[in-house]
Design a protein around this motif. Structure first.
Motif, PDB file in Angstrom:
ATOM      1  N   ILE A   1      -6.717   8.769   7.077  1.00  0.00           N
ATOM      2  CA  ILE A   1      -6.342   8.665   8.187  1.00  0.00           C
ATOM      3  C   ILE A   1      -5.145   9.651   9.355  1.00  0.00           C
ATOM      4  CG2 ILE A   1      -6.108   7.088   9.957  1.00  0.00           C
ATOM      5  CD1 ILE A   1      -8.072   6.028   8.827  1.00  0.00           C
ATOM      6  N   PHE A   2      -5.865  10.589   9.919  1.00  0.00           N
ATOM      7  CA  PHE A   2      -4.773  11.663  10.912  1.00  0.00           C
ATOM      8  C   PHE A   2      -4.941  11.111  12.639  1.00  0.00           C
ATOM      9  CE2 PHE A   2      -9.017  13.052  10.763  1.00  0.00           C
ATOM     10  CZ  PHE A   2      -9.133  14.181  11.376  1.00  0.00           C
ATOM     11  N   THR A   3      -3.974  11.629  12.819  1.00  0.00           N
ATOM     12  CA  THR A   3      -4.578  12.213  14.289  1.00  0.00           C
ATOM     13  C   THR A   3      -3.705  13.697  14.994  1.00  0.00           C
ATOM     14  OG1 THR A   3      -1.852  11.403  14.579  1.00  0.00           O
ATOM     15  CG2 THR A   3      -3.360   9.335  14.945  1.00  0.00           C
ATOM     16  N   VAL A   4      -4.541  14.074  15.983  1.00  0.00           N
ATOM     17  CA  VAL A   4      -4.464  15.038  16.681  1.00  0.00           C
ATOM     18  C   VAL A   4      -3.370  15.255  18.157  1.00  0.00           C
ATOM     19  CG1 VAL A   4      -6.237  16.385  15.067  1.00  0.00           C
ATOM     20  CG2 VAL A   4      -7.099  14.888  17.967  1.00  0.00           C
ATOM     21  N   GLU A   5      -2.922  15.929  18.419  1.00  0.00           N
ATOM     22  CA  GLU A   5      -2.403  16.080  19.852  1.00  0.00           C
ATOM     23  C   GLU A   5      -2.957  15.868  21.332  1.00  0.00           C
ATOM     24  OE1 GLU A   5       1.541  16.074  20.324  1.00  0.00           O
ATOM     25  OE2 GLU A   5       1.827  16.047  18.761  1.00  0.00           O
ATOM     26  N   SER A   6      -3.939  16.363  21.282  1.00  0.00           N
ATOM     27  CA  SER A   6      -5.711  15.763  22.129  1.00  0.00           C
ATOM     28  C   SER A   6      -5.782  14.904  22.699  1.00  0.00           C
ATOM     29  CB  SER A   6      -6.015  17.757  21.731  1.00  0.00           C
ATOM     30  OG  SER A   6      -7.245  17.078  20.974  1.00  0.00           O
ATOM     31  N   SER A   7      -5.662  13.862  21.383  1.00  0.00           N
ATOM     32  CA  SER A   7      -6.425  13.014  21.045  1.00  0.00           C
ATOM     33  C   SER A   7      -5.630  11.525  20.412  1.00  0.00           C
ATOM     34  CB  SER A   7      -8.092  12.792  20.956  1.00  0.00           C
ATOM     35  OG  SER A   7      -8.239  11.290  20.587  1.00  0.00           O
TER      36      SER A   7
ATOM     37  N   THR B   1       1.027  -1.204   0.169  1.00  0.00           N
ATOM     38  CA  THR B   1       0.253  -0.074  -0.739  1.00  0.00           C
ATOM     39  C   THR B   1       1.367   1.238   0.076  1.00  0.00           C
ATOM     40  OG1 THR B   1      -1.661  -0.960   1.035  1.00  0.00           O
ATOM     41  CG2 THR B   1      -1.491   1.388   1.079  1.00  0.00           C
ATOM     42  N   ASN B   2       0.804   2.309  -1.049  1.00  0.00           N
ATOM     43  CA  ASN B   2       1.255   3.505  -1.419  1.00  0.00           C
ATOM     44  C   ASN B   2       1.449   4.249   0.241  1.00  0.00           C
ATOM     45  OD1 ASN B   2       3.334   5.344  -2.125  1.00  0.00           O
ATOM     46  ND2 ASN B   2       2.288   5.675  -3.848  1.00  0.00           N
ATOM     47  N   GLN B   3       2.121   4.701   0.712  1.00  0.00           N
ATOM     48  CA  GLN B   3       0.911   5.698   1.867  1.00  0.00           C
ATOM     49  C   GLN B   3       2.630   6.597   2.056  1.00  0.00           C
ATOM     50  OE1 GLN B   3       0.557   3.007   5.253  1.00  0.00           O
ATOM     51  NE2 GLN B   3      -1.880   3.009   4.967  1.00  0.00           N
ATOM     52  N   ILE B   4       1.775   8.112   2.403  1.00  0.00           N
ATOM     53  CA  ILE B   4       2.802   9.296   2.550  1.00  0.00           C
ATOM     54  C   ILE B   4       2.241   9.695   3.844  1.00  0.00           C
ATOM     55  CG2 ILE B   4       3.855   9.497   0.764  1.00  0.00           C
ATOM     56  CD1 ILE B   4       1.964  11.822   0.363  1.00  0.00           C
ATOM     57  N   ASP B   5       3.434  10.510   5.006  1.00  0.00           N
ATOM     58  CA  ASP B   5       2.398  11.169   6.135  1.00  0.00           C
ATOM     59  C   ASP B   5       3.200  12.697   5.987  1.00  0.00           C
ATOM     60  OD1 ASP B   5       2.482   8.656   7.776  1.00  0.00           O
ATOM     61  OD2 ASP B   5       4.292   8.202   7.872  1.00  0.00           O
TER      62      ASP B   5
ATOM     63  N   LEU C   1      -1.831   9.445   4.599  1.00  0.00           N
ATOM     64  CA  LEU C   1      -2.691   9.525   3.596  1.00  0.00           C
ATOM     65  C   LEU C   1      -2.316   8.034   2.759  1.00  0.00           C
ATOM     66  CD1 LEU C   1      -4.462  11.043   1.944  1.00  0.00           C
ATOM     67  CD2 LEU C   1      -2.552  12.211   0.474  1.00  0.00           C
ATOM     68  N   THR C   2      -3.288   7.694   2.198  1.00  0.00           N
ATOM     69  CA  THR C   2      -3.384   6.007   1.247  1.00  0.00           C
ATOM     70  C   THR C   2      -3.217   6.419  -0.199  1.00  0.00           C
ATOM     71  OG1 THR C   2      -3.527   5.286   2.949  1.00  0.00           O
ATOM     72  CG2 THR C   2      -4.168   3.806   0.898  1.00  0.00           C
ATOM     73  N   LEU C   3      -2.250   6.444  -0.796  1.00  0.00           N
ATOM     74  CA  LEU C   3      -1.947   6.911  -1.897  1.00  0.00           C
ATOM     75  C   LEU C   3      -2.274   5.640  -3.301  1.00  0.00           C
ATOM     76  CD1 LEU C   3       1.000   8.904  -2.413  1.00  0.00           C
ATOM     77  CD2 LEU C   3      -0.950   9.525  -2.529  1.00  0.00           C
ATOM     78  N   ASP C   4      -2.364   4.552  -2.948  1.00  0.00           N
ATOM     79  CA  ASP C   4      -2.738   3.152  -3.982  1.00  0.00           C
ATOM     80  C   ASP C   4      -2.258   2.024  -3.708  1.00  0.00           C
ATOM     81  OD1 ASP C   4      -0.296   3.967  -4.626  1.00  0.00           O
ATOM     82  OD2 ASP C   4      -1.038   3.789  -6.912  1.00  0.00           O
TER      83      ASP C   4
END
Length: 357
Positions: free
Chosen positions: A225-231, A59-63, A276-279
């Motif tokens: 898919i993402f995350t935040v510092e408060s959770s 799975t091609n992903q980037i952060d 981010l899942t690209l392909d």
């Protein structure tokens, strides 16, 4: 004279002792033997671990990073000036679309409206009688039209006053959470006075930028898919809008996604870490990063072939934290050397310690 000879003799003895101690003593001979042993070239095989490569799905992903934005946000202001008669909201509370928030003094406008409405009632009665009379040819058509025109003018004046009264009532343009207020009852409110900020954060918008090379892979409806510092929770969002042009400075394109936020865990202005899942690549070869040796013109790996190290040029592409994609130079079933690479030279004999599958 004798003293000089004695000194020369002593110096000669000291030099002779130093030469003997360096080259002919037992310790010197042992050191020479050890040095000679180290200088001998070892021709034994290099012990290595090898990986048997095979086709895998990747799975091609980037952060990347982004920002949490409100779905809707507005600084509430008044369209008219006057003294505040009432405030109908509590700071930090939820308000509904159309809800009355602040009211400015408008008693003079209300009085003018009542006066116009009384005139409208009279003008309407006159116009009704004239319509009856014109049918009986008791009055001219022009008189009837004049009464109708007077009625229309009064109704227009009433509409103007109603619009002025509406400007004295500040209502919520959409449902959301209202922030801290900057005004108080009895204070003078002008169109430049900020009342409070109204924010709708459900759903939340996630804004981020993607490098130009990934532009063909970004589609509306794509998931992130993402995350935040408060959770500690992982949040998901759906891409719904893509900027039609690249940023001329960074050569990136801005993308925006929406994330459900019924629990209000996301806050406008927060920093988002996005995966981010690209392909998905259904069939490719991935090898450990440490097995690929960068070269001036290309990259290479060593494979185990007939007991020896065989260098092969490879072409790489996708990288992860621990692996790298090989798009050319290797075939499924090749045994790639993944350890002892510092000691290996082309055609060096190898000894396999472990086979990784």
């Amino acid at each position: 004279m004798k003293t000089r000879y004695i000194i020369y003799t002593l110096l000669a003895l000291v030099v002779a002792f130093l030469i003997y101690n360096k080259f002919f003593s037992k310790g010197a001979k042992e050191k020479q033997t050890a040095t000679a042993g180290k200088g001998k070239k070892k021709n034994g095989p290099v012990a290595v671990n090898v990986l048997v490569v095979k086709d895998t799905a990747v799975t091609n992903q980037i952060d990347i990073t982004g920002t949490i934005d409100a779905n809707e946000k507005v600084n509430l202001v008044s369209q008219t000036a006057g003294n505040i008669t009432n405030i109908y909201f509590n700071e930090g509370s939820h308000v509904s679309k159309g809800q009355l928030l602040v009211k400015v003094y408008n008693q003079d406008l209300q009085a003018s409206l009542q006066q116009i409405q009384a005139q409208i009632v009279l003008a309407r009665d006159i116009n009704r009688r004239n319509q009856i009379l014109v049918q009986k040819e008791a009055i001219s058509k022009e008189e009837s039209e004049t009464s109708q025109s007077s009625l229309n003018a009064l109704q227009a004046q009433a509409d103007v006053i109603k619009a002025q009264i509406a400007r004295t009532e500040i209502r919520a343009p959409f449902s959301g959470i209202i922030g801290l207020r900057n005004v108080s009852p009895g204070g003078y409110l002008s169109p430049s006075t900020p009342i409070a900020t109204l924010v709708n954060i459900d759903p939340a918008k996630v804004t981020f930028s993607v490098p130009e090379r990934y532009l063909p892979l970004i589609k509306k409806g794509g998931k992130i898919i993402f995350t935040v510092e408060s959770s500690r929770k992982n949040f998901s969002a759906t891409v719904y809008a893509i900027e039609p042009s690249l940023d001329a400075t960074s050569r990136t394109i801005t993308v925006r996604a929406k994330a459900p936020n019924a629990d209000n865990l996301l806050t406008a202005g927060a920093f988002a870490k996005i995966n981010l899942t690209l392909d998905q690549i259904p069939k490719t070869i991935m090898v450990p990063t440490e097995s690929v040796i960068p070269d001036i013109k290309s990259s290479k790996v060593y494979i185990y072939h007939n007991g020896k190290a065989l260098a092969k040029d490879v072409k790489t592409d996708l990288r992860t934290d621990t692996k790298i994609q090989i798009v050319d130079g290797l075939a499924s079933g090749d045994s790639v050397v993944v350890s002892g690479l510092i000691q290996i030279r082309p055609n060096a004999p190898l000894k396999i310690l472990k086979v990784i599958k």
